[in-house]
Scaffold this active site. Structure first.
Site, PDB file in Angstrom:
ATOM      1  N   ARG A  85      -0.740   8.278   9.505  1.00  0.00           N
ATOM      2  CA  ARG A  85      -0.561   6.840   9.720  1.00  0.00           C
ATOM      3  C   ARG A  85      -0.164   6.135   8.431  1.00  0.00           C
ATOM      4  NH1 ARG A  85      -4.313   2.510   8.945  1.00  0.00           N
ATOM      5  NH2 ARG A  85      -5.539   4.141   7.953  1.00  0.00           N
ATOM      6  N   HIS A  99      -8.920   9.108   3.369  1.00  0.00           N
ATOM      7  CA  HIS A  99      -8.582   8.053   2.419  1.00  0.00           C
ATOM      8  C   HIS A  99      -8.871   8.592   1.025  1.00  0.00           C
ATOM      9  CE1 HIS A  99      -8.355   4.282   0.304  1.00  0.00           C
ATOM     10  NE2 HIS A  99      -7.876   3.721   1.407  1.00  0.00           N
ATOM     11  N   HIS A 117     -11.103   9.161   7.234  1.00  0.00           N
ATOM     12  CA  HIS A 117     -10.934   7.709   7.365  1.00  0.00           C
ATOM     13  C   HIS A 117     -10.369   7.302   8.721  1.00  0.00           C
ATOM     14  CE1 HIS A 117     -10.075   3.655   6.128  1.00  0.00           C
ATOM     15  NE2 HIS A 117      -8.766   3.812   6.183  1.00  0.00           N
ATOM     16  N   GLU A 142       0.862  -1.184   0.000  1.00  0.00           N
ATOM     17  CA  GLU A 142       0.000   0.000   0.000  1.00  0.00           C
ATOM     18  C   GLU A 142       0.893   1.228   0.000  1.00  0.00           C
ATOM     19  OE1 GLU A 142      -3.965  -0.441   2.160  1.00  0.00           O
ATOM     20  OE2 GLU A 142      -2.702  -1.840   3.221  1.00  0.00           O
ATOM     21  N   ARG A 152      -0.712   8.877   1.621  1.00  0.00           N
ATOM     22  CA  ARG A 152      -2.140   9.110   1.494  1.00  0.00           C
ATOM     23  C   ARG A 152      -2.538  10.586   1.422  1.00  0.00           C
ATOM     24  NH1 ARG A 152      -5.330   4.736   5.058  1.00  0.00           N
ATOM     25  NH2 ARG A 152      -4.672   3.208   3.536  1.00  0.00           N
TER      26      ARG A 152
HETATM   27  C1  SIN Z   1      -7.246   0.365   2.641  1.00  0.00           C
HETATM   28  O1  SIN Z   1      -7.525  -0.806   2.446  1.00  0.00           O
HETATM   29  O2  SIN Z   1      -6.960   1.154   1.752  1.00  0.00           O
HETATM   30  C2  SIN Z   1      -7.293   0.887   4.042  1.00  0.00           C
HETATM   31  C3  SIN Z   1      -6.140   0.427   4.802  1.00  0.00           C
HETATM   32  C4  SIN Z   1      -5.900   1.346   5.956  1.00  0.00           C
HETATM   33  O3  SIN Z   1      -6.536   2.366   6.087  1.00  0.00           O
HETATM   34  O4  SIN Z   1      -5.001   1.046   6.738  1.00  0.00           O
END
Ligand code: SIN
Length: 525
Positions: A383, A242, A348, A126, A288
């Site tokens: 985060r 998010h 988020h 991610e 993010r």
């Molecule tokens: C996601 O699946 O994009 C969210 C994961 C997260 O917020 O840690």
């Protein structure tokens, strides 16, 4: 200044339950704490709605930990610190990342079925991670799989009693020590739970914003109660948006996991152009806050209300990796294998919370916090994706170990009187709630200015004058009181932080100012 409790009470007149440890919250932090209690310890786990109504249940991407052979704890640590933009606490991050692999092992031993390639665990990537270290289950149903699994295990523990539909109103404080809590049922009846220690695992408050990925329960009630009892709240201005939530009239702001971009999905603007490379060298996998603000910029420039997530490059993985996402999109008439999906950012995750040490201890004796409700120093100003399930797991287990050292004491009668009781016509709770959530989205969202924040502060204080002075016996109204208290603190912290850092962006102070602001904001009654 809000009252120190929301309504007067006398414990001698209330139904009372007694236990060793009271845990409030049924997400991963609360469940990990409850499952780590020895069989001789009596635990009550109370939660506000149904046991599955927690952010954990909706977590898609997964849980990050340095488990893969090509990864290391040090690398996970440095990614977490870099994402945190100067405000992470090194010891906390080291605790999180170094205990991560053992915590995952604990879940696997409990039977949590993480996805595998053959016999090997499968990992995805991610944003802002330098390694593939995100474990997942049933593709994009990681939180649901973990939570239902842990709940099943808990059901077999005779020492743990679960109380659902119990709204935490206030903490019981006796001579400076937290000795239990007061709860409100949906019908308005009040009861108390007495305990040697209370662990708040009540989640965050991203639901204070109109556009949020969180379920309705995420209104920060644990933080508000801890604040009223005298605990310190920290870093409330850091709210993570998010980047990619479904934007469709009538649909919830359903999360489209960052793992989709990790697997190869692309972001397109309204003109069909891929734009992230113009904003950051890591393009779709930039941190993010960078992606979310880039989307905002593109929407402003193209005068549109969304951008698009193009999952066609990963259409062959939709069934195996993203069955939940595919199912929800399908229900709204969208097929991600053939068309880009309209998305925009939504609130988020809240980095701030009740200040704790590495054992979950708050500044109040007998009171602990873990997970999103805590500020243990692991996330700093932003985060790292998928570190939140890990935090709940590691710090929930730590908190219960420390809580068991609290001394036993004989419960004494606690009476609290409040003189102020303003009468008045019925309050339209829903109306204030909707207005508050819109106000915060407008003035305390992805981009903030002194002018907008000041306007928000004045408006919130105005609503507080006729809302906090009254005493309600309905969970809805008490929840609104909590939301107002936290909204005011959030806006004040955002006004104080005259710089931009991580998830907090001030258009009037776009630079980071380490000299003045490389420190936490703090709020105490
Ligand atoms: C996601 O699946 O994009 C969210 C994961 C997260 O917020 O840690």
């Amino acid at each position: 200044m809000p009252p120190s409790v929301l309504f007067p009470f006398d414990t001698a007149l209330l139904p009372e339950r007694r236990t060793d440890v009271l845990i409030v919250g049924s997400g991963i932090a609360g469940l990990a704490a409850a499952l780590s209690a020895p069989a001789v310890v009596r635990v009550i786990l109370a939660c506000k709605a149904r046991v599955t109504d927690a952010n954990t249940y909706y977590a898609q991407g997964g849980v990050a930990a340095a488990v893969s052979r090509t990864d290391s704890v040090r690398q996970h640590e440095s990614d977490t610190i870099r994402a945190g933009a100067g405000l992470c606490d090194l010891k906390s991050v080291r605790t999180l990342t170094s205990e991560g692999p053992a915590a995952i092992d604990w879940l696997i031993k409990l039977g949590v079925p993480f996805d595998r390639h053959g016999r090997e665990l499968a990992f995805t990537r991610e944003g802002a991670h330098t390694a593939n270290r995100v474990l997942h289950a049933e593709g994009d149903a990681t939180g649901r799989v973990i939570q239902t699994h842990l709940l099943e295990k808990l059901a077999a523990r005779p020492n743990v009693r679960i109380l659902a539909q119990q709204f935490l109103v206030d903490l019981l404080v006796d001579r400076g020590r937290v000795v239990g809590a007061l709860f409100l049922s949906p019908s308005g009846s009040v009861s108390s739970v007495r305990a040697r220690a209370v662990i708040l695992a009540t989640g965050g408050f991203a639901r204070l914003f109109r556009e949020s990925t969180n379920p309705p329960v995420a209104t920060g009630d644990g933080l508000a109660a801890a604040y009223r009892a005298g605990a310190t709240l920290s870093d409330l201005e850091f709210v993570q948006f998010h980047p990619t939530t479904l934007y469709l009239a009538g649909a919830p702001r359903f999360l489209i996991s960052e793992a989709a971009r990790g697997e190869g999905a692309l972001l397109l603007n309204a003109k069909g152009e891929r734009f992230m490379r113009r904003h950051h060298p890591d393009a779709e996998l930039a941190p993010r806050d960078v992606v979310a603000r880039a989307i905002l910029r593109e929407m402003q420039e193209t005068k549109t209300t969304s951008v698009f997530l193009d999952m066609r490059p990963i259409k062959h993985k939709m069934n195996s990796r993203f069955p939940t996402i595919r199912g929800v999109l399908h229900a709204f008439g969208l097929d991600p294998r053939h068309q880009p999906i309209p998305v925009r950012p939504a609130a988020h995750y809240t980095m701030g919370g009740i200040e704790t040490d590495l054992l979950g201890r708050t500044g109040l004796k007998g009171l602990y916090a873990a997970g999103e409700s805590a500020m243990a120093g692991v996330h700093g100003a932003n985060r790292l994706a998928s570190n939140s399930l890990l935090e709940g797991l590691v710090f929930g287990r730590r908190a219960i170990r420390a809580a068991l050292d609290e001394p036993l004491s004989r419960p004494r009668r606690i009476t609290v009187r409040l003189n102020v009781r303003r009468e008045g016509p019925d309050l339209d709770v829903e109306d204030v709630r909707i207005s508050l959530r819109s106000l915060l989205s407008r003035h305390a969202g992805l981009e903030r200015t002194a002018e907008g924040l000041e306007e928000a502060r004045k408006q919130i204080e105005f609503w507080e004058r006729y809302t906090l002075a009254r005493q309600f016996k309905s969970p809805n109204a008490v929840e609104l009181q909590n939301m107002l208290i936290l909204a005011e603190l959030l806006v004040r912290s955002a006004l104080w932080r005259k710089e931009s850092r991580g998830a907090h962006y001030r258009a009037d102070f776009p630079k980071t100012d380490d000299r003045k602001f490389k420190r936490h904001s703090r709020a105490r009654i």
